[in-house]
Design a protein around this motif. Sequence first.
Motif, PDB file in Angstrom:
ATOM      1  N   VAL A  50     -27.803  75.961  21.334  1.00 31.16           N
ATOM      2  CA  VAL A  50     -26.245  75.892  20.506  1.00 31.16           C
ATOM      3  C   VAL A  50     -26.374  74.785  19.744  1.00 31.16           C
ATOM      4  O   VAL A  50     -25.000  74.717  19.087  1.00 31.16           O
ATOM      5  CB  VAL A  50     -25.018  76.083  21.601  1.00 31.16           C
ATOM      6  N   PHE A  51     -27.279  73.795  19.672  1.00 33.15           N
ATOM      7  CA  PHE A  51     -27.130  72.987  18.814  1.00 33.15           C
ATOM      8  C   PHE A  51     -28.486  72.734  18.156  1.00 33.15           C
ATOM      9  O   PHE A  51     -29.561  72.961  18.576  1.00 33.15           O
ATOM     10  CB  PHE A  51     -27.065  71.383  19.346  1.00 33.15           C
TER      11      PHE A  51
ATOM     12  N   LEU B 183     -21.063  63.141  17.175  1.00 38.17           N
ATOM     13  CA  LEU B 183     -21.056  64.559  17.377  1.00 38.17           C
ATOM     14  C   LEU B 183     -22.575  64.882  17.230  1.00 38.17           C
ATOM     15  O   LEU B 183     -23.396  65.561  18.539  1.00 38.17           O
ATOM     16  CB  LEU B 183     -20.154  65.470  16.853  1.00 38.17           C
ATOM     17  N   ALA B 184     -23.508  64.385  16.412  1.00 30.98           N
ATOM     18  CA  ALA B 184     -24.927  64.509  16.405  1.00 30.98           C
ATOM     19  C   ALA B 184     -25.623  63.760  17.682  1.00 30.98           C
ATOM     20  O   ALA B 184     -26.390  64.422  17.951  1.00 30.98           O
ATOM     21  CB  ALA B 184     -25.293  64.186  15.076  1.00 30.98           C
ATOM     22  N   HIS B 185     -25.107  62.706  17.998  1.00 32.40           N
ATOM     23  CA  HIS B 185     -25.787  62.081  19.057  1.00 32.40           C
ATOM     24  C   HIS B 185     -25.306  62.697  20.281  1.00 32.40           C
ATOM     25  O   HIS B 185     -26.215  62.533  21.578  1.00 32.40           O
ATOM     26  CB  HIS B 185     -25.326  60.606  19.202  1.00 32.40           C
ATOM     27  N   MET B 186     -24.303  63.452  20.344  1.00 35.64           N
ATOM     28  CA  MET B 186     -23.791  64.140  21.547  1.00 35.64           C
ATOM     29  C   MET B 186     -24.545  65.546  21.750  1.00 35.64           C
ATOM     30  O   MET B 186     -24.352  66.106  22.735  1.00 35.64           O
ATOM     31  CB  MET B 186     -22.344  64.380  21.682  1.00 35.64           C
TER      32      MET B 186
ATOM     33  N   GLY C  67     -24.283  56.018  19.355  1.00 41.29           N
ATOM     34  CA  GLY C  67     -23.846  56.625  17.823  1.00 41.29           C
ATOM     35  C   GLY C  67     -22.565  56.385  17.358  1.00 41.29           C
ATOM     36  O   GLY C  67     -22.270  56.994  16.285  1.00 41.29           O
ATOM     37  N   THR C  68     -21.508  55.816  18.166  1.00 47.03           N
ATOM     38  CA  THR C  68     -20.286  55.802  17.643  1.00 47.03           C
ATOM     39  C   THR C  68     -19.895  54.487  17.031  1.00 47.03           C
ATOM     40  O   THR C  68     -20.074  53.345  17.802  1.00 47.03           O
ATOM     41  CB  THR C  68     -19.184  56.016  19.074  1.00 47.03           C
ATOM     42  N   THR C  69     -19.216  54.576  15.929  1.00 43.99           N
ATOM     43  CA  THR C  69     -18.929  53.077  15.455  1.00 43.99           C
ATOM     44  C   THR C  69     -17.418  52.779  15.406  1.00 43.99           C
ATOM     45  O   THR C  69     -16.641  53.788  15.868  1.00 43.99           O
ATOM     46  CB  THR C  69     -18.976  52.872  13.888  1.00 43.99           C
ATOM     47  N   ASP C  70     -16.907  51.678  15.356  1.00 48.09           N
ATOM     48  CA  ASP C  70     -15.464  51.250  15.362  1.00 48.09           C
ATOM     49  C   ASP C  70     -14.703  52.258  14.251  1.00 48.09           C
ATOM     50  O   ASP C  70     -13.631  52.724  14.666  1.00 48.09           O
ATOM     51  CB  ASP C  70     -14.857  49.731  15.062  1.00 48.09           C
ATOM     52  N   ALA C  71     -15.341  52.445  13.255  1.00 46.45           N
ATOM     53  CA  ALA C  71     -14.748  53.203  11.940  1.00 46.45           C
ATOM     54  C   ALA C  71     -14.540  54.886  12.762  1.00 46.45           C
ATOM     55  O   ALA C  71     -13.539  55.367  12.567  1.00 46.45           O
ATOM     56  CB  ALA C  71     -15.543  53.295  10.737  1.00 46.45           C
TER      57      ALA C  71
ATOM     58  N   PRO D 254     -33.758  59.622  21.094  1.00 41.08           N
ATOM     59  CA  PRO D 254     -34.942  60.446  21.840  1.00 41.08           C
ATOM     60  C   PRO D 254     -34.771  61.921  21.389  1.00 41.08           C
ATOM     61  O   PRO D 254     -35.570  62.572  21.724  1.00 41.08           O
ATOM     62  CB  PRO D 254     -34.803  60.194  23.421  1.00 41.08           C
ATOM     63  N   LEU D 255     -33.586  62.311  20.568  1.00 44.59           N
ATOM     64  CA  LEU D 255     -33.648  63.600  20.148  1.00 44.59           C
ATOM     65  C   LEU D 255     -34.788  63.757  18.977  1.00 44.59           C
ATOM     66  O   LEU D 255     -34.981  64.867  18.710  1.00 44.59           O
ATOM     67  CB  LEU D 255     -32.219  63.745  19.572  1.00 44.59           C
ATOM     68  N   HIS D 256     -35.223  62.712  18.508  1.00 40.34           N
ATOM     69  CA  HIS D 256     -36.143  62.496  17.280  1.00 40.34           C
ATOM     70  C   HIS D 256     -37.406  61.616  17.859  1.00 40.34           C
ATOM     71  O   HIS D 256     -37.305  61.195  18.900  1.00 40.34           O
ATOM     72  CB  HIS D 256     -35.637  61.932  16.099  1.00 40.34           C
ATOM     73  N   LYS D 257     -38.620  61.887  17.240  1.00 43.34           N
ATOM     74  CA  LYS D 257     -39.733  61.252  17.732  1.00 43.34           C
ATOM     75  C   LYS D 257     -39.463  59.819  17.576  1.00 43.34           C
ATOM     76  O   LYS D 257     -38.709  59.183  16.709  1.00 43.34           O
ATOM     77  CB  LYS D 257     -40.834  61.640  16.720  1.00 43.34           C
TER      78      LYS D 257
END
Length: 732
Positions: A479-480, A552-555, A593-597, A637-640
């Motif tokens: 689903v992603f 969200l992309a990193h999750m 993958g989450t910043t303070d912003a 690790p979702l990518h090479k």
Amino acid sequence: MNPQPAAVTAAAPRSLFSWRKHWASRFGTAPFLPMSRGEMDALGWDSCDIIVVTGDAYIDHPSFGMALIGRLLEAQGFRVGIISQPDWLSAAAFRALGRPNLFFGVTAGNMDSMVNRYTADRKPRSDDAYTPHGEANRRPDRALVVYAQRCREAFPGSNVVIGSIEASLRRIAHYDYWSDKVRRSVLPDSKADLLLYGNAERAVVELAHRLAAGERIGDIRDLRGSAFMAPSGWLPAAGWSEIDSTTVDTPGVLIRHADPYAMTATAADGAACAEGPGKGAARAAPAGGQVVQFHRQGYARMPKLARAQTVIRLPSYEQVAADAVLYAHASRVFHLESNPGNARALVQAHGERDVWLNPPPIPLTTAEMDGVFAAPFQRRPHPAYGEAKIPAFEMIRFSVNIMRGCFGGCTFCSITEHEGRIIQSRSEQSILREIEEIRDRTPGFTGIISDLGGPTANMYRLACKDRRIESACRRLSCVFPGICDNLDTDHTPLLQLYRRARALPGVKKVLISSGLRYDLAVRDPEYVRELVRHHVGGYLKIAPEHTEEGPLAHMMKPGMSSYEQFRQMFEKFSKEAGKEQYLIPYFIAAHPGTTDADMLNLALWLKRNNFRLDQVQTFLPTPMALATAMYHSRRNPLHKVGHASGSVETARGARQRRLHKAFLRYHDPDNWPLLREALRQMGRADLIGNGRKQLVPYAQPPGSGLRRVPPLAAPAAGRARGGRPAGRASAK
């Protein structure tokens, strides 16, 4: 729709209930699996064939691992005893039931013991939901290792088999958040003979029958879903191949160097060659010499290896402990080899020996799932606990597990590492029968079923449309980044189950409390309508986890457009039903993958939508999860993965993790001093004030915000994405 789980290309396994029963089946079924010698005597037993050692209180209910496995082995004819929450300071408690004839089965319990005992802030928990009265400190840290070693001490020479989620998540070298280092597989530390990962019904049944038939445990090396220690370089048989994946760096562009013996012209001597006869002709050989011709040879293709006879060598424990990039690489390879239809064996060196992992187990069929859940469970705690309340049991006593597995692939979740991605569903008849048992046998039942669910509420009977495609698939999620075209998202069987369940006599209401995958739900508006009209008790909890694209992309979670679509459906159907109902969204702070912003933007979204969250979750790096690999390695690790790969922003310090959590609870005065300081450092002092669009007020209520914390580090350059000032895009 076919109720069976999708087929896999591996050889069809033996049916779970096709084994000839062990001779001890003549003793019949125990009211409760015995926890004492006195109970064994009452059953006429002189010994146990298998003793399950567990870190949980023994509750004879299918939601608890020791009962599910214990009753399954009993159905195979074996005498199974339980040692629950033993005193681990000596081996005495492990001798309570004598030496097992076949093996000790050791489990830490339904949770990893470190997750059970410590919070995301590494602070000891004050209670334990799996213990009578919720009492804490009834199990040790790393319970699996401690229990296994005590079994060895109690009865040297006995077979020791480890399992449960703690074994699944620690079957290879893994990052351990609580010690902040990479630890070895639990196999060499526990000194167990065998590790069974996943739900393990197939493996444990076959293992028990083969041991009962006289096989040595050291010779049983072909069980899917098992791991064991092997000599370095060991292979099961001739014809096996090993693929070396111990490095990540690959060659760059191939450059053809000049051939010093070339007999043809080059650009440098082209003019001279042109003067001689035959432009471009080879030069004559010197007198008495021989011309050696160099010919370009085509590259031979690598031979295609049979996957069933191939093992992939991961970087060793020593390598991943020393190099975080190799750790991320190993994590990626490990997760890509998780589909039972095409997964290959894995091996990882630990010193002079190897940890060998056989491919994942073949999922259970619907008939097998029904058989597992049809055991004669008492559906209550063992009488030894008297009237003591066990919180975990109180939570699930009126709920029914209808399926297992999850194909969502959320990187912070460990369900797929343990249960797999292929959904295994029970039949409608089996589920309805269990509801009737709850109605007829469970004290205190008021007519309300608290949940029909599983890891995900609405994945019941969902599967790939083409079993051959499913067998070959290497995706980490169905689903992603979007829902796969090959995924059947028809909720009709689930709708039919809901309707039949609430039509049962004595059932007043059926609630759905398991997590809902709303991106799947919006594909079927009729399902959302039915859910909202009949199965929500005023509040429905869903988990967007974040609002910003980066986290969200990193999750591997869907974007907020799916949430908004579901929210609109939910509100529309609630209004049509004349009900005042609310969505309660869950979010994670400090995820890799989450910043303070990102957290500031999430806080502003919460305020705009009038959400004031009471309970919030800070990311907890559990062993083996992909997000944990991101946390430890700062690589994705979702990518090479390579040493030159981009880094993943990670909130590791206690102060930054507390700040991210504070953004989720922006309304709590105790968080305001920290938030004010952060907003000033981020250049967002305009969000301090009493206006409707401002996040925190100037004034501090007396007696609040007194906790002292270290000062915040200055924000890193470029922390906000897209080159914009941090949080500016969501400040309007």
